[in-house]
Design a protein around this motif. Structure first.
Motif, PDB file in Angstrom:
ATOM      1  N   ARG A 258       0.849  -1.179   0.000  1.00 51.13           N
ATOM      2  CA  ARG A 258       0.000   0.000   0.000  1.00 51.13           C
ATOM      3  C   ARG A 258       0.890   1.236   0.000  1.00 51.13           C
ATOM      4  NH1 ARG A 258      -2.084   0.700   4.782  1.00 51.13           N
ATOM      5  NH2 ARG A 258      -3.652   2.182   4.063  1.00 51.13           N
ATOM      6  N   LEU A 259       0.447   2.282  -0.700  1.00 50.06           N
ATOM      7  CA  LEU A 259       1.144   3.562  -0.699  1.00 50.06           C
ATOM      8  C   LEU A 259       0.209   4.658  -0.234  1.00 50.06           C
ATOM      9  CD1 LEU A 259       3.000   3.464  -4.170  1.00 50.06           C
ATOM     10  CD2 LEU A 259       3.918   2.807  -1.937  1.00 50.06           C
ATOM     11  N   VAL A 260       0.780   5.687   0.357  1.00 50.37           N
ATOM     12  CA  VAL A 260       0.043   6.923   0.645  1.00 50.37           C
ATOM     13  C   VAL A 260       0.825   8.063   0.013  1.00 50.37           C
ATOM     14  CG1 VAL A 260      -1.025   6.121   2.768  1.00 50.37           C
ATOM     15  CG2 VAL A 260       1.219   7.217   2.856  1.00 50.37           C
ATOM     16  N   THR A 261       0.130   9.105  -0.391  1.00 48.40           N
ATOM     17  CA  THR A 261       0.801  10.247  -1.001  1.00 48.40           C
ATOM     18  C   THR A 261       1.401  11.128   0.084  1.00 48.40           C
ATOM     19  OG1 THR A 261      -0.750  10.219  -2.847  1.00 48.40           O
ATOM     20  CG2 THR A 261       0.528  12.225  -2.519  1.00 48.40           C
ATOM     21  N   ALA A 262       2.677  11.480  -0.114  1.00 51.04           N
ATOM     22  CA  ALA A 262       3.395  12.275   0.871  1.00 51.04           C
ATOM     23  C   ALA A 262       2.963  13.734   0.835  1.00 51.04           C
ATOM     24  CB  ALA A 262       4.898  12.181   0.610  1.00 51.04           C
ATOM     25  N   CYS A 263       3.017  14.377   1.992  1.00 56.58           N
ATOM     26  CA  CYS A 263       2.755  15.810   2.063  1.00 56.58           C
ATOM     27  C   CYS A 263       3.923  16.599   1.485  1.00 56.58           C
ATOM     28  CB  CYS A 263       2.530  16.231   3.515  1.00 56.58           C
ATOM     29  SG  CYS A 263       1.091  15.470   4.291  1.00 56.58           S
ATOM     30  N   ASN A 264       5.140  16.083   1.670  1.00 58.51           N
ATOM     31  CA  ASN A 264       6.336  16.772   1.187  1.00 58.51           C
ATOM     32  C   ASN A 264       6.509  16.558  -0.308  1.00 58.51           C
ATOM     33  OD1 ASN A 264       6.887  15.390   4.017  1.00 58.51           O
ATOM     34  ND2 ASN A 264       7.931  17.363   4.020  1.00 58.51           N
ATOM     35  N   ARG A 265       6.974  17.569  -0.997  1.00 60.00           N
ATOM     36  CA  ARG A 265       7.279  17.458  -2.403  1.00 60.00           C
ATOM     37  C   ARG A 265       8.715  16.988  -2.588  1.00 60.00           C
ATOM     38  NH1 ARG A 265       3.238  19.841  -5.653  1.00 60.00           N
ATOM     39  NH2 ARG A 265       1.328  19.560  -4.448  1.00 60.00           N
ATOM     40  N   ARG A 266       8.934  16.282  -3.684  1.00 63.02           N
ATOM     41  CA  ARG A 266      10.246  15.690  -3.958  1.00 63.02           C
ATOM     42  C   ARG A 266      11.235  16.749  -4.428  1.00 63.02           C
ATOM     43  NH1 ARG A 266      14.774  13.829  -4.297  1.00 63.02           N
ATOM     44  NH2 ARG A 266      15.336  11.814  -5.205  1.00 63.02           N
ATOM     45  N   ASN A 267      12.389  16.801  -3.743  1.00 58.94           N
ATOM     46  CA  ASN A 267      13.526  17.556  -4.250  1.00 58.94           C
ATOM     47  C   ASN A 267      14.785  16.771  -3.923  1.00 58.94           C
ATOM     48  OD1 ASN A 267      14.240  18.094  -1.567  1.00 58.94           O
ATOM     49  ND2 ASN A 267      13.201  20.069  -1.558  1.00 58.94           N
ATOM     50  N   SER A 268      15.930  17.372  -4.008  1.00 58.11           N
ATOM     51  CA  SER A 268      17.175  16.616  -3.855  1.00 58.11           C
ATOM     52  C   SER A 268      17.584  16.401  -2.414  1.00 58.11           C
ATOM     53  CB  SER A 268      18.312  17.344  -4.591  1.00 58.11           C
ATOM     54  OG  SER A 268      18.475  18.653  -4.067  1.00 58.11           O
ATOM     55  N   ALA A 269      16.866  16.966  -1.455  1.00 58.96           N
ATOM     56  CA  ALA A 269      17.270  16.856  -0.051  1.00 58.96           C
ATOM     57  C   ALA A 269      16.853  15.511   0.518  1.00 58.96           C
ATOM     58  CB  ALA A 269      16.650  17.982   0.764  1.00 58.96           C
ATOM     59  N   GLN A 270      17.782  14.832   1.180  1.00 61.11           N
ATOM     60  CA  GLN A 270      17.498  13.515   1.727  1.00 61.11           C
ATOM     61  C   GLN A 270      16.453  13.568   2.830  1.00 61.11           C
ATOM     62  OE1 GLN A 270      18.690  10.830   0.391  1.00 61.11           O
ATOM     63  NE2 GLN A 270      17.970   9.291   1.815  1.00 61.11           N
ATOM     64  N   VAL A 271      16.408  14.691   3.581  1.00 58.21           N
ATOM     65  CA  VAL A 271      15.428  14.785   4.661  1.00 58.21           C
ATOM     66  C   VAL A 271      14.014  14.711   4.115  1.00 58.21           C
ATOM     67  CG1 VAL A 271      15.306  17.321   4.640  1.00 58.21           C
ATOM     68  CG2 VAL A 271      14.791  16.083   6.734  1.00 58.21           C
ATOM     69  N   VAL A 272      13.801  15.164   2.861  1.00 58.54           N
ATOM     70  CA  VAL A 272      12.479  15.105   2.262  1.00 58.54           C
ATOM     71  C   VAL A 272      12.151  13.674   1.844  1.00 58.54           C
ATOM     72  CG1 VAL A 272      11.024  16.099   0.465  1.00 58.54           C
ATOM     73  CG2 VAL A 272      12.768  17.483   1.533  1.00 58.54           C
ATOM     74  N   ILE A 273      13.121  12.792   1.854  1.00 62.67           N
ATOM     75  CA  ILE A 273      12.869  11.373   1.625  1.00 62.67           C
ATOM     76  C   ILE A 273      12.496  10.687   2.948  1.00 62.67           C
ATOM     77  CG2 ILE A 273      13.866   9.209   0.805  1.00 62.67           C
ATOM     78  CD1 ILE A 273      13.462  11.251  -1.384  1.00 62.67           C
ATOM     79  N   VAL A 274      13.118  11.109   4.028  1.00 63.90           N
ATOM     80  CA  VAL A 274      12.881  10.480   5.328  1.00 63.90           C
ATOM     81  C   VAL A 274      11.503  10.852   5.881  1.00 63.90           C
ATOM     82  CG1 VAL A 274      13.694  10.315   7.706  1.00 63.90           C
ATOM     83  CG2 VAL A 274      15.346  10.393   5.837  1.00 63.90           C
ATOM     84  N   LEU A 275      11.140  12.119   5.792  1.00 63.30           N
ATOM     85  CA  LEU A 275       9.860  12.551   6.348  1.00 63.30           C
ATOM     86  C   LEU A 275       8.668  11.832   5.717  1.00 63.30           C
ATOM     87  CD1 LEU A 275      10.499  16.387   6.785  1.00 63.30           C
ATOM     88  CD2 LEU A 275      10.431  14.625   8.560  1.00 63.30           C
TER      89      LEU A 275
END
Length: 539
Positions: free
Chosen positions: A374-391
């Motif tokens: 199952r997937l849910v859509t993330a609130c954060n938008r994708r950019n090159s920062a790794q923290v935006v992958i962790v959140l």
């Protein structure tokens, strides 16, 4: 000692033998340690605390501190003797953990010794104890004689600690490895992470379970699969060698410096590798991308390609790994001369990390490729920062989903927090363009397989979230999990609506013909392609 040994054998009763210091264990036949019903408890203390106390009692203790005086090598020698030849596993108690968690540690100790724990063990009468104090008690035990039980260190006492330790730093460097050998086995220390600042588990959960070595402190849900906390996907992963810098180290010693750029500011690049049938799949592609990433980040003194290949080969050989293995290959900018974000202080060269694990595709630490995820859509938008992958991964965990589907800055689908993503509609395969997602090697492999099999594929068109909701099939791709079906996004079932009720009652997903074809082709590819492990040692 001989009399004690005789009493153990003749009476069958436990005998506790206390020694004030390990170095006094001389000219004694170690065979006496091996009595069948003898149990051994080792009380250890951090050499930093030992030397701190030594300095504060220097007016009494005239001996110059040295490795022999600290007695840790002797203690390790005795421990090794007991462990290799004794009937029972020796028990290790760390003084600091005992002081901070006396009831929990003593409860476990008593359980291991087969004696009942009593609350009275936590307190005692103040004053000297002539029957056990010994010769040096009047010099060393003033605080102990005043005490009536275990207590946390008083703040005013802490202020006076560690004032002149730098003068003994070389001795501490010599002594610490011996202490670490014993501490990783101490009651309350998780051997998988003995150096953590949160080493001691929550004793209140289940003292009985802890006494048996179990540390079930909850459940982790990862990629749609459940596992107990501290549970390894493969038990062999408890005893691993990892390559750190320029050498192999056991799992618990595989660490980088606190001055390393990966710790200072997340300054590192990495790749994932998989090993199938004695071959490293897509190795050259991954190493090429690793070097491109290091170049883009302006890393200096990067290890050579031959060096990295050899390190991978030696690490696999040391762990006897040849199949169903995953490697996290990392390259940091290396340790800094001083704490700073300035790469000019990285004067020592890069740190290479080869971290292998036994990971079968579909086990509890990868992805459920049978049932799907199952997937849910993330609130954060994708950019090159790794923290935006962790959140987004944290968001997925909270929602009980395997991963989070991420959108680019314009609101189109990009990838998940860990993998590339594909959509199948009317027999055509689509994947988001690689300008807002990682140009994954497995992603590229899937595209090439589509072209080879005559399946229409597009990798340059923007794709909306609505298109994914309405897809006939959705799947993810990545080195670790290969090709994984997605059966639900944000509560929407992926596929014809009539399949939803049937799926909810079964344990596997409905047929996904395009994914099935691609998965079969991918498996055939991994079975035949790859760089043989033995060839990694040739230039």
């Amino acid at each position: 000692m001989a009399d004690l040994h005789a009493s153990v054998n003749s009476s069958g009763k436990p005998v506790v033998m206390a020694k004030q210091i390990a170095k006094q264990f001389v000219e004694i036949d170690k065979a006496h340690l091996h009595a069948d019903n003898a149990r051994h408890v080792f009380l250890i203390r951090n050499p930093i605390d030992m030397l701190d106390g030594w300095q504060r009692r220097s007016e009494v203790h005239q001996e110059i501190p040295c490795l022999d005086a600290l007695s840790l090598p002797q203690l390790v020698d005795i421990f090794s003797e007991v462990r290799s030849k004794g009937k029972h596993e020796p028990i290790v108690i760390d003084a600091e953990i005992l002081q901070n968690h006396p009831k929990e540690v003593l409860t476990i100790l008593c359980s291991k010794l087969g004696i009942p724990f009593e609350e009275s063990m936590l307190r005692w009468e103040a004053g000297p104890k002539p029957s056990m104090d010994g010769l040096w008690a009047s010099h060393w035990y003033a605080s102990a004689h005043k005490s009536t039980g275990f207590y946390e260190e008083r703040s005013n006492a802490a202020v006076n600690r560690y004032q002149n330790l730098v003068q003994d730093i070389d001795l501490i460097r010599e002594a610490m490895p011996f202490y670490d050998i014993l501490r990783r086995r101490a009651v309350g220390v998780n051997s998988l992470n003995p150096g953590s600042s949160s080493t001691v588990p929550d004793f209140s959960k289940d003292l009985a379970a802890l006494s048996e070595g179990a540390e079930n402190d909850g459940v982790i849900i990862d990629h749609g699969l459940k596992m107990s906390k501290f549970q390894l996907g493969d038990p062999r992963n408890e005893h691993l060698f990892a390559w750190i810098g320029d050498r192999l180290l056991p799992r618990e010693q595989a660490k980088v410096s606190a001055f390393d750029s990966a710790v200072q500011g997340g300054d590192a690049v990495w790749e994932g590798l998989r090993i199938y049938d004695n071959k490293v799949f897509k190795l050259e592609e991954h190493l090429h991308r690793l070097f491109e990433s290091a170049k883009a980040m302006a890393f200096a003194n990067v290890p050579s390609l031959a060096y990295i290949r050899r390190a991978i080969g030696l690490t696999l050989k040391a762990n006897n790994m040849s199949h169903n293995t995953h490697i996290r290959l990392s390259l940091t900018r290396g340790p800094k001369l001083t704490s700073s974000m300035n790469p000019a202080f990285n004067v020592f060269g890069c740190t290479l990390i080869v971290l292998p694990e036994f990971k079968t595709v579909g086990d509890m630490t990868t992805y459920d490729n049978k049932r799907g995820i199952r997937l849910v859509t993330a609130c954060n938008r994708r950019n090159s920062a790794q923290v935006v992958i962790v959140l987004p991964k944290i968001q997925a965990n909270v929602a009980g989903a395997a991963d989070a589907l991420m959108l680019d800055l314009e609101g189109f689908v990009s990838e998940t927090n860990a993998t590339n993503v594909f959509l199948v509609k009317d027999g055509v395969v689509y994947t988001p363009p690689a300008d807002s997602c990682l140009p994954g090697i497995t992603r590229r492999t899937v595209i090439l397989l589509c072209q080879k099999l005559g399946i229409p594929v597009y990798d340059s068109r923007r794709l909306s979230l609505t298109e994914f909701y309405a897809g006939d099939e959705v799947f993810t791709s990545g080195t670790m999990g290969e090709l994984t079906p997605v059966y639900e996004i944000d509560g929407r079932f992926i596929g014809p609506p009539v399949e939803y009720s049937a799926f909810s009652a079964c344990s596997s997903i409905p047929p996904r013909p395009v994914l099935a074809t691609l998965s079969e082709a991918y498996a055939a590819l991994t079975a035949t392609e790859g760089i043989p492990i033995d060839s990694l040692f040739s230039s």
